[in-house]
Write a protein that holds these residues in place. Structure first.
Motif, PDB file in Angstrom:
ATOM      1  N   ALA A  23     -68.456 -41.068 -44.845  1.00 56.07           N
ATOM      2  CA  ALA A  23     -69.397 -41.665 -45.209  1.00 56.07           C
ATOM      3  C   ALA A  23     -69.615 -43.207 -44.705  1.00 56.07           C
ATOM      4  CB  ALA A  23     -69.394 -42.012 -46.843  1.00 56.07           C
ATOM      5  N   ALA A  24     -70.699 -43.728 -44.418  1.00 55.72           N
ATOM      6  CA  ALA A  24     -71.137 -45.033 -44.008  1.00 55.72           C
ATOM      7  C   ALA A  24     -71.745 -45.953 -45.006  1.00 55.72           C
ATOM      8  CB  ALA A  24     -71.843 -44.686 -42.751  1.00 55.72           C
ATOM      9  N   THR A  25     -72.043 -45.490 -46.265  1.00 52.93           N
ATOM     10  CA  THR A  25     -72.478 -46.127 -47.145  1.00 52.93           C
ATOM     11  C   THR A  25     -72.065 -46.032 -48.568  1.00 52.93           C
ATOM     12  OG1 THR A  25     -74.000 -44.061 -47.840  1.00 52.93           O
ATOM     13  CG2 THR A  25     -75.033 -45.620 -46.112  1.00 52.93           C
ATOM     14  N   GLU A  26     -72.149 -46.819 -49.363  1.00 55.99           N
ATOM     15  CA  GLU A  26     -71.198 -47.112 -50.567  1.00 55.99           C
ATOM     16  C   GLU A  26     -71.617 -45.696 -51.436  1.00 55.99           C
ATOM     17  OE1 GLU A  26     -71.652 -50.674 -52.700  1.00 55.99           O
ATOM     18  OE2 GLU A  26     -70.707 -51.861 -51.043  1.00 55.99           O
ATOM     19  N   THR A  27     -72.902 -45.326 -51.319  1.00 51.61           N
ATOM     20  CA  THR A  27     -73.421 -44.286 -52.387  1.00 51.61           C
ATOM     21  C   THR A  27     -74.171 -43.164 -51.243  1.00 51.61           C
ATOM     22  OG1 THR A  27     -75.682 -45.080 -52.745  1.00 51.61           O
ATOM     23  CG2 THR A  27     -74.012 -45.794 -54.486  1.00 51.61           C
ATOM     24  N   VAL A  28     -74.144 -41.726 -51.715  1.00 47.61           N
ATOM     25  CA  VAL A  28     -74.743 -40.822 -50.858  1.00 47.61           C
ATOM     26  C   VAL A  28     -75.685 -40.119 -51.678  1.00 47.61           C
ATOM     27  CG1 VAL A  28     -72.653 -40.889 -49.249  1.00 47.61           C
ATOM     28  CG2 VAL A  28     -72.698 -39.548 -51.320  1.00 47.61           C
ATOM     29  N   LEU A  29     -76.324 -39.396 -50.970  1.00 50.59           N
ATOM     30  CA  LEU A  29     -77.313 -38.379 -51.880  1.00 50.59           C
ATOM     31  C   LEU A  29     -76.385 -37.197 -52.413  1.00 50.59           C
ATOM     32  CD1 LEU A  29     -80.117 -38.082 -49.175  1.00 50.59           C
ATOM     33  CD2 LEU A  29     -80.339 -38.863 -51.312  1.00 50.59           C
ATOM     34  N   LYS A  30     -76.866 -37.151 -53.780  1.00 53.77           N
ATOM     35  CA  LYS A  30     -75.756 -36.024 -54.345  1.00 53.77           C
ATOM     36  C   LYS A  30     -75.754 -34.715 -53.724  1.00 53.77           C
ATOM     37  CE  LYS A  30     -75.366 -34.146 -59.075  1.00 53.77           C
ATOM     38  NZ  LYS A  30     -75.318 -32.736 -58.752  1.00 53.77           N
ATOM     39  N   ARG A  31     -76.957 -34.338 -53.177  1.00 56.12           N
ATOM     40  CA  ARG A  31     -76.766 -33.169 -52.317  1.00 56.12           C
ATOM     41  C   ARG A  31     -76.442 -33.132 -51.027  1.00 56.12           C
ATOM     42  NH1 ARG A  31     -82.516 -30.044 -52.628  1.00 56.12           N
ATOM     43  NH2 ARG A  31     -82.090 -29.986 -54.890  1.00 56.12           N
TER      44      ARG A  31
END
Length: 631
Positions: A279-287
């Motif tokens: 990952a490159a972001t703190e949050t990610v898309l759930k799907r």
């Protein structure tokens, strides 16, 4: 008036030239009188050195011939050139039969050719005689092969160019105007005529190409010495077949400056590895997002380098990206068919995603034949009540092969039978065969310019990552390739609801999930019209989007490059031509448009995930081992 204009475009006038030829600057009226100074760059000033270098070039050519002959004498290569030549002769003989069967038609064909040649000859003689009554017009010609100004300025080369264009147009008309040919034979004949005329272009020979001639004189033939040495090296690199180098391969290495987006291989089957990217972001898309690339080439077309990487861009938008990296098959994979690639590829990857993330549904992407496989998998899943793929995106993917382009030239019962016989002994089709077929689709861009630059000019090709990837070909497992050719190109079974996998007959109407269907306007492999027609076969909502450029550049188009454009026009309805005529054009990349489409389906986010989660250990760093196996 319209009919007269059409006849004038295609039929010679009193001067023996068609209006198209006149507009292209093929008439002597647009060239200047002969200037004797024009021959100065073509005069050999050191014949002794030239003779020595020509002898060295011939010696290197002899080495190339030996490298070509050696594996054939040892019986290692048993695929003779006679097979494609037989197909060509058989096809063209049907065209010749039409024109030769009636003396009136034979005379008509000869008259049409001679009228054009006579008009061109008359004007060329006027130039040689010093007739300067006509004003010169040395505007660049549309055909890039004839960019050198001496193709118009020098009457000798101008004559060759005009003769070539007239003969090429005449040969094409002999096919298009021949009656009684079935569609497949006519398609093959048109394709073969283009191959022949591309090969016989005067730009491909030293004596008939002004730039090559001048460079040979200026270097005293040193260009030919190096060129023939490169020819021998490229035949050796191809194991006895010519593998034309299109780029400087020494400048690239997968895993070092290509396919470098950070990730881990977290699962492996007999047909694929599954890569999860960090990952490159703190949050990610759930799907999560699962990408199914084609197995005809390697997955890293979507991860060429950090500036062009679709995979990296998706990671930066907050996707948890998983990619299938197909095995480069050998004899062990001979019996792996489409069911195997679905079960041990797509379904295996879906299991892996669920183990790594806990998510039971994914957004899926299929590219080219990987998309065709994904579409078949979706139809199979629909019958099996498998709902793990919530949305599907197709990149340049055909599910209907009615208008499948020039690749259909290679597909009929006889040619497929020949390919299958060839695959029986090894269990696979060598990747060089498919690579050669793809190059032939654009021979004037992917074969002959490199032939001229490499072997006649003696120039090393420039480094180009896309062409490095293009040369990194893969083998095709026998059962898989045979199923693909017969069920898609030959019989078009998927579109007709006749494809059978796992004992079930598949129907795309069973596929109800949302679909984003991307075509590219200049695609020669999956034509935009073919992709459009396929859009209507699905049972759910389809967003058809048309991108500028072709099969690769139209897909690999980062937003920050501000290149090309894309078109949208709502639901798929009517004909492709009507859709395109009223479509809305948007400058730049389609990537953000696709991202908005995905997030509109489900934009829930969760904390960033680590490759493998807590359930799967990393097997290796991305890009894995399967992608490194070379033909």
């Amino acid at each position: 008036m319209r009919n007269y204009k059409r006849r004038r475009e295609n039929d010679p006038g009193e001067d023996g030239l068609t209006s198209k030829q006149e507009e292209a600057g093929q008439g002597g009226a647009r060239t200047s009188a002969f200037d004797p100074k024009l021959i100065e760059p073509y005069v050999v000033k050191d014949p002794e050195t030239l003779a020595v270098n020509v002898a060295k070039a011939v010696e290197n050519l002899g080495k190339a011939a030996s490298v070509w002959l050696a594996p054939r004498e040892r019986g290692e290569i048993v695929d003779p050139l006679s097979e494609p030549m037989t197909e060509l002769v058989k096809t063209m003989s049907k065209v010749a039969e039409y024109w030769m069967s009636d003396p009136k038609r034979t005379l008509e064909a000869q008259t049409h050719l001679m009228a054009g040649m006579f008009g061109m000859w008359t004007k060329t003689i006027s130039r040689f005689s010093g007739d300067a009554t006509e004003e010169p017009n040395l505007q660049p010609l549309k055909d890039k092969r004839f960019a050198d100004e001496d193709w118009q300025r020098n009457p000798f080369f101008d004559f060759l160019r005009q003769a070539y264009v007239i003969l090429s147009e005449w040969a094409e008309k002999m096919v298009t105007q021949a009656e009684g040919l079935d569609d497949h034979t006519r398609h093959k004949a048109e394709f073969y005529v283009r191959q022949i005329t591309a090969a016989l272009s005067p730009t491909n020979f030293v004596i008939t190409n002004p730039q090559l001639y001048r460079e040979t004189v200026a270097s005293h033939g040193a260009n030919l010495v190096k060129g023939m040495k490169m020819l021998a090296e490229d035949i050796a690199a191809g194991g006895g077949d010519l593998r034309i180098r299109q780029t400087d391969t020494s400048k690239f290495k997968v895993g070092e400056n290509m396919a470098v987006t950070p990730g881990k291989v977290i699962a492996q089957s007999e047909v694929c590895e599954v890569i999860q990217y960090e990952a490159a972001t703190e949050t990610v898309l759930k799907r999560p997002l699962l990408i199914c690339p084609p197995w005809i080439n390697k997955f890293y077309i979507l991860d060429l380098n950090p500036q062009k990487s679709f995979i990296k861009w998706c990671v930066e938008q907050g996707h948890t990206v998983f990619v299938i990296s197909w095995v480069n098959p050998d004899e062990r994979h001979a019996d792996k068919d489409w069911e195997s690639y679905i079960r041990e590829g797509i379904d295996f990857a879906l299991d892996t995603v669920e183990k790594a993330t806990g998510e039971k549904q994914v957004n899926a992407i299929g590219y080219c034949v990987g998309g065709t496989l994904l579409a078949a998998a979706l139809a199979l899943h629909a019958q099996e009540k498998n709902k793990r793929i919530a949305s599907a995106t197709f990149f340049t993917t055909q599910v209907d092969f009615t208008h499948a382009g020039d690749l259909k030239v290679f597909v009929d019962e006889g040619q497929i039978g020949s390919i299958e016989d060839r695959m029986k002994s090894s269990g696979y089709l060598d990747g060089s065969k498919m690579a050669a077929a793809f190059n032939m689709l654009r021979a004037s861009e992917l074969i002959w310019p490199y032939f001229v630059n490499n072997y006649l000019k003696g120039q090393d090709p420039m480094p180009f990552d896309l062409l490095y990837w293009n040369s990194d070909s893969t083998r095709m497992a026998a059962a898989n390739h045979s199923f693909y050719l017969r069920n898609c190109y030959l019989n078009n079974n998927l579109s007709q609801g006749k494809m059978e996998i796992a004992g079930k007959t598949l129907s795309l109407k069973d596929v109800k999930i949302p679909i984003y269907n991307l075509a590219t306007r200049e695609d020669h492999i999956a034509p935009a019209k073919s992709v459009f027609i396929g859009s209507a076969l699905f049972g759910g909502p389809v967003e058809y989007v048309l991108s500028g450029s072709g099969h690769i550049a139209g897909v690999v188009n980062p937003p920050d490059k501000l290149k090309y454009q894309y078109w949208t026009n709502g639901p798929v309805a009517g004909t492709y031509e009507d859709w395109a005529a009223t479509a809305k054009e948007t400058p730049g990349s389609w990537w953000p448009h696709w991202q908005a489409w995905v997030e509109k389906l489900d934009n829930k986010r969760v904390p960033a995930r680590k490759p493998g989660g807590g359930a799967l250990n990393a097997i290796a760093d991305a890009p894995g081992a399967y992608v490194l196996a070379r033909v």
